[in-house]
Design a protein around this motif. Structure first.
Motif, PDB file in Angstrom:
ATOM      1  N   GLN A 295       0.827  -1.199   0.000  1.00 48.31           N
ATOM      2  CA  GLN A 295       0.000   0.000   0.000  1.00 48.31           C
ATOM      3  C   GLN A 295       0.860   1.246   0.000  1.00 48.31           C
ATOM      4  OE1 GLN A 295      -3.444   0.164   2.557  1.00 48.31           O
ATOM      5  NE2 GLN A 295      -3.229  -2.017   3.081  1.00 48.31           N
TER       6      GLN A 295
ATOM      7  N   ALA B  58       0.232   6.935   3.684  1.00 51.30           N
ATOM      8  CA  ALA B  58      -0.801   7.940   3.908  1.00 51.30           C
ATOM      9  C   ALA B  58      -0.183   9.321   3.974  1.00 51.30           C
ATOM     10  CB  ALA B  58      -1.549   7.634   5.207  1.00 51.30           C
ATOM     11  N   GLN B  59      -0.908  10.304   3.483  1.00 46.39           N
ATOM     12  CA  GLN B  59      -0.437  11.683   3.540  1.00 46.39           C
ATOM     13  C   GLN B  59      -0.375  12.142   4.990  1.00 46.39           C
ATOM     14  OE1 GLN B  59       0.615  13.593   1.046  1.00 46.39           O
ATOM     15  NE2 GLN B  59       0.317  11.912  -0.409  1.00 46.39           N
TER      16      GLN B  59
ATOM     17  N   PRO C  21       4.131   1.260   5.037  1.00 45.83           N
ATOM     18  CA  PRO C  21       2.986   0.800   4.250  1.00 45.83           C
ATOM     19  C   PRO C  21       2.691  -0.665   4.514  1.00 45.83           C
ATOM     20  CG  PRO C  21       4.932   0.971   2.857  1.00 45.83           C
ATOM     21  CD  PRO C  21       5.319   1.521   4.202  1.00 45.83           C
TER      22      PRO C  21
ATOM     23  N   HIS D  40      -5.854   0.747   1.613  1.00 47.21           N
ATOM     24  CA  HIS D  40      -6.363   2.030   2.101  1.00 47.21           C
ATOM     25  C   HIS D  40      -5.779   3.198   1.312  1.00 47.21           C
ATOM     26  CE1 HIS D  40      -8.425   0.180   5.464  1.00 47.21           C
ATOM     27  NE2 HIS D  40      -7.322  -0.478   5.777  1.00 47.21           N
ATOM     28  N   HIS D  41      -4.539   3.042   0.864  1.00 48.58           N
ATOM     29  CA  HIS D  41      -3.865   4.084   0.091  1.00 48.58           C
ATOM     30  C   HIS D  41      -3.132   3.401  -1.054  1.00 48.58           C
ATOM     31  CE1 HIS D  41      -4.692   6.844   3.420  1.00 48.58           C
ATOM     32  NE2 HIS D  41      -4.222   5.906   4.235  1.00 48.58           N
ATOM     33  N   TYR D  42      -3.180   4.037  -2.226  1.00 49.04           N
ATOM     34  CA  TYR D  42      -2.583   3.430  -3.416  1.00 49.04           C
ATOM     35  C   TYR D  42      -1.402   4.270  -3.892  1.00 49.04           C
ATOM     36  CZ  TYR D  42      -6.849   0.642  -3.584  1.00 49.04           C
ATOM     37  OH  TYR D  42      -7.877  -0.213  -3.279  1.00 49.04           O
ATOM     38  N   THR D  43      -0.411   3.569  -4.422  1.00 48.24           N
ATOM     39  CA  THR D  43       0.758   4.242  -4.988  1.00 48.24           C
ATOM     40  C   THR D  43       0.431   4.708  -6.402  1.00 48.24           C
ATOM     41  OG1 THR D  43       1.623   2.156  -5.837  1.00 48.24           O
ATOM     42  CG2 THR D  43       2.294   2.798  -3.606  1.00 48.24           C
TER      43      THR D  43
END
Length: 809
Positions: free
Chosen positions: A191, A194-195, A209, A231-234
């Motif tokens: 993943q 996250a920002q 990640p 939850h978050h993608y590259t």
């Protein structure tokens, strides 16, 4: 619907006059000229975009202002929000000659995406599409600076491909092929990070990640796909998803050609299968050309998607995504197999397993369509029999899922796309038209245009009669489907109370007396049966559904379908089939869904095509004389179906002649004459009663003309007709007749009676005028006032009356 506030904003935007708009643009020009791109400028640009987009006509803007918009759009230091608004305003103006943007100097991916959107709105075709495609390929091929990504350009590339499929040459297409392979197959399986929100107490552990998971929550062990959850993608994962979304279109445009790995002339199917398996296991895909390698990776990607779709999703949204991806994956597999037949032997066993797994799952019904398309496209190559697949498809899906609009549209599209193959090779297709009509009966407005294209494929001599019955009963089918959805299954045993007559159509659905009628109406396959009498009871009890919106919409489509049906039938109908059709038209003209407007429209179509059938096969009048005598001798037929009755009577007068059929005898002519004479006498005898129906003057004049025609062919009848016409002239001038029909209509009847009576004074002329040869006969005598029959009758009448103004000196 917009809210009240939104409606007010739109109304204000539309009411702004051009002079006020120019002042507003002048104010914005000052901001743009001074490069004052703050919040006030953003607000002004938003208002301008609303004004331009809210009006239906193009707003006129000054050339200088448009140049400021373009310069601000391409300004390196312009805030992204300002660039987006400038591009949106320019798109709303397009196509416009004032827009002179060019993509050549642009290297920034975000800016190129915005500029491209304006150029595409302007209509980038031909050289403009070639230039735009080349610029996108060049930017994608180059190494991207920090903070930029080609992700924004993929939708633009897909749009360019749609507008101009030949916009890229082979070298440019291969550049994209290589990139697509990398994005499709080699995305990260971890993943994204996250920002950071800027918090002080963030531990290093929270920044690590996590792994990508499957839809069922298991950790993914294979490569990333659109069904991999995180939850978050590259960035490369986003590129992977976008690549898959445009893969089908790209393969169709640039995937064909190349070297097939199976030589069908030299190798058997078995050898091809073995060869493809060896190729899949031993050949390095990196040695393949870019186009071939993209096919290989697309196949592997779709195979993994299909495997992932077998997992049980934890969320409903993910389950819906699984279905959509499964449909897309099978479709792409089909394209790959069409472009390289060696993949068929790898895909076929795999997809057979998929078909066995989903064929019993109602939730996966839409997936059966691309599967059936795959088997249809490749059954000959793989030597498989797909009849069982088609049988399940046509028997179950329409009957159980007719109320799903998306599935209905896709199913009709599937049938339309393969109509030629089905009519020639799939016997169950011709028998399944009652099931297919369930889609139309339930989704009439949405499907009518698609169904009109498919409908001719269902029409053949074997299905003609049953199709005609089904068309005329289509509103009843809609009503029955509605009741079926709302009703619980009918009980097996009935109490004494249930044997009482049903009070409404819903009760009738579960009533034992009506069960067989509903079963016939809801049948899945063609079934020849004498059903008219039984269904007439059902039509009567279903009248309480006539105000249902679906039934109303269905009634509006029937005349259109009926027109097309009869137009197609006359192309191949022979004498026996025309006789059958005529009998059905006579029978069903009085057995329709009892809605006055619907019956009027259907009678109009039936009347028009009855004339065509009689013109094609004039012997119909002699061969079906018994049924025509029974129909034309019934006065109630005039009240219920005047238009159709009038056409029947006219056809009798026109085609009951030895010039059309040598079997026509004087006895037949006399029999028709007596029946029509008695009918005309009955409807023109006015009695002092308010319940006596008023018959149209058109019916009266057509009956008089038909009797005159018959008398001209059996001259013993001339005195009877002349006497009757003489009495008719006196009758229509009476006060009673004028009070019923009015002076104008009474005068028309009087004139026609006079013309016909005068014509009969010259029997040879009457026979020549009223019994024309088949070569010059026209089927419009009873409708047009400016054709040969009225002209001939008036000419003869004036000659006999010795009109001095008419006879030349």
């Amino acid at each position: 619907m917009y809210s009240t506030g939104a409606e007010n904003f739109l109304r204000q935007a539309r009411e702004i006059q051009d002079a006020e708009l120019q002042k507003f643009c002048l104010r914005i020009s000052g901001f743009l000229q001074n490069q004052d791109l703050g919040s006030e400028t953003v607000d002004c640009l938003r208002r301008l975009h609303l004004i331009i987009s809210a009006t239906k006509y193009p707003r006129q803007l000054e050339r200088e202002f448009v140049e400021y918009l373009q310069a601000t759009l391409c300004l390196p230091k312009s805030p992204e929000q300002v660039q987006v608004l400038c591009a949106a305003i320019l798109r709303e103006m397009s196509p416009c000659d004032l827009v002179t943007l060019s993509c050549d100097p642009v290297l920034d991916t975000k800016l190129l995406s915005l500029v491209s959107s304006v150029l595409l709105a302007k209509g980038a075709k031909g050289n403009a599409a070639l230039t735009l495609g080349a610029r996108i390929v060049k930017v994608v091929e180059a190494r991207q600076p920090e903070g930029q990504s080609p992700r924004l350009l993929l939708p633009v590339l897909s749009k360019v491909t749609s507008l101009c499929p030949a916009s890229l040459n082979e070298d440019q297409a291969n550049v994209i092929n290589k990139k697509l392979v990398d994005w499709l197959r080699y995305a990260s399986i971890h993943q994204g990070i996250a920002q950071s929100s800027g918090g002080f107490f963030l531990s290093p552990r929270t920044k690590q990640p996590g792994p990508i998971t499957e839809v069922d929550g298991a950790i993914a062990t294979d490569f990333f796909t659109v069904l991999s959850m995180g939850h978050h993608y590259t960035e490369d994962q986003w590129l992977n998803m976008q690549t898959f979304s445009m893969l089908r279109k790209w393969l169709l445009c640039y995937g064909s050609g190349g070297i097939s790995r199976v030589d069908s002339d030299d190798k058997s199917d078995l050898e091809g299968s073995v060869m493809s398996m060896v190729s899949a296991t031993s050949t390095s895909s990196r040695l393949l050309p870019p186009k071939e390698r993209l096919r290989e990776k697309a196949y592997e990607y779709c195979q993994r998607l299909i495997e992932q779709s077998n997992r049980k999703a934890l969320k409903k949204a993910d389950a819906d995504l699984q279905k959509a991806c499964l449909i897309e994956a099978i479709t792409i597999m089909d394209i790959v197999c069409r472009q390289d037949s060696s993949y068929v032997y790898r895909a076929l066993p795999f997809l057979k397993i998929v078909h066995g797994r989903i064929c019993g799952d109602p939730a996966q019904t839409r997936v059966l369509l691309p599967l059936a398309q795959f088997f249809l496209n490749h059954s000959e190559t793989a030597a498989i029999d797909s009849e069982s697949v088609y049988r399940a498809l046509f028997s179950k899906i329409p009957a159980e899922h007719f109320h799903h609009p998306i599935l209905a549209f896709e199913f009709i599209q599937f049938c339309k796309h393969n109509a030629r193959f089905f009519t020639q090779n799939v016997g169950v297709f011709q028998k399944s038209f009652p099931n297919l009509f369930k889609f139309l009966a339930w989704n009439s407005p949405e499907l009518i245009s698609e169904f009109l294209e498919l409908f001719p494929a269902m029409i053949c001599p074997e299905t003609t009669i049953e199709l005609l019955h089904l068309l005329l009963d289509l509103p009843c089918l809609t009503a029955a489907l509605d009741i079926q959805l709302r009703s619980s299954p009918a009980p097996e045993k009935f109490t004494g109370a249930s044997l009482l007559p049903p009070a409404n159509s819903t009760e009738a659905f579960s009533h034992p007396h009506y069960r067989s009628m509903f079963q016939y109406l809801l049948r899945g396959e063609s079934r020849n049966a004498d059903h008219a009498e039984g269904l007439n009871m059902l039509r009567q009890i279903l009248v309480d559904m006539s105000s249902c919106p679906r039934v109303v919409q269905c009634m509006q489509t029937v005349p259109v379908l009926l027109q097309l049906f009869l137009k197609e039938v006359v192309e191949f109908a022979d004498g026996p089939l025309i006789n059958q059709l005529a009998l059905v038209l006579l029978e069903r003209s009085g057995q329709l869904y009892d809605v006055p407007k619907f019956k009027t429209e259907v009678h109009r179509v039936l009347s028009c095509h009855l004339l065509k059938l009689c013109k094609m096969h004039p012997s119909l009048i002699v061969e079906q004389s018994k049924e025509l005598l029974e129909f034309s001798g019934t006065a109630t037929n005039i009240q219920n179906k005047e238009t159709f009755f009038t056409h029947v009577v006219w056809c009798i007068g026109e085609y009951l002649s030895v010039s059309y059929d040598k079997r026509c005898t004087v006895e037949q002519i006399n029999k028709f004459f007596e029946v029509l004479e008695a009918l005309l006498f009955e409807i023109t005898q006015l009695r002092a009663s308010a319940n006596v129906p008023k018959f149209s003057p058109r019916v009266i004049t057509v009956l008089m003309t038909t009797l005159t025609k018959l008398a001209s062919r059996s001259q013993d009848l001339i005195p009877r007709v002349s006497l009757y016409l003489s009495k008719m002239r006196s009758c229509v001038q009476s006060a009673a007749m004028i009070s019923v029909y009015g002076e104008e209509d009474s005068e028309e009847i009087y004139i026609r009676a006079t013309e016909l009576m005068n014509l009969l004074k010259m029997p040879s002329v009457a026979q020549f005028v009223l019994t024309q040869s088949a070569e010059v006969a026209s089927p419009r005598f009873h409708r047009d006032a400016c054709v040969s029959l009225p002209l001939a009758t008036r000419t003869a009448s004036r000659l006999l009356e010795r009109d001095t103004s008419f006879i030349p000196a």
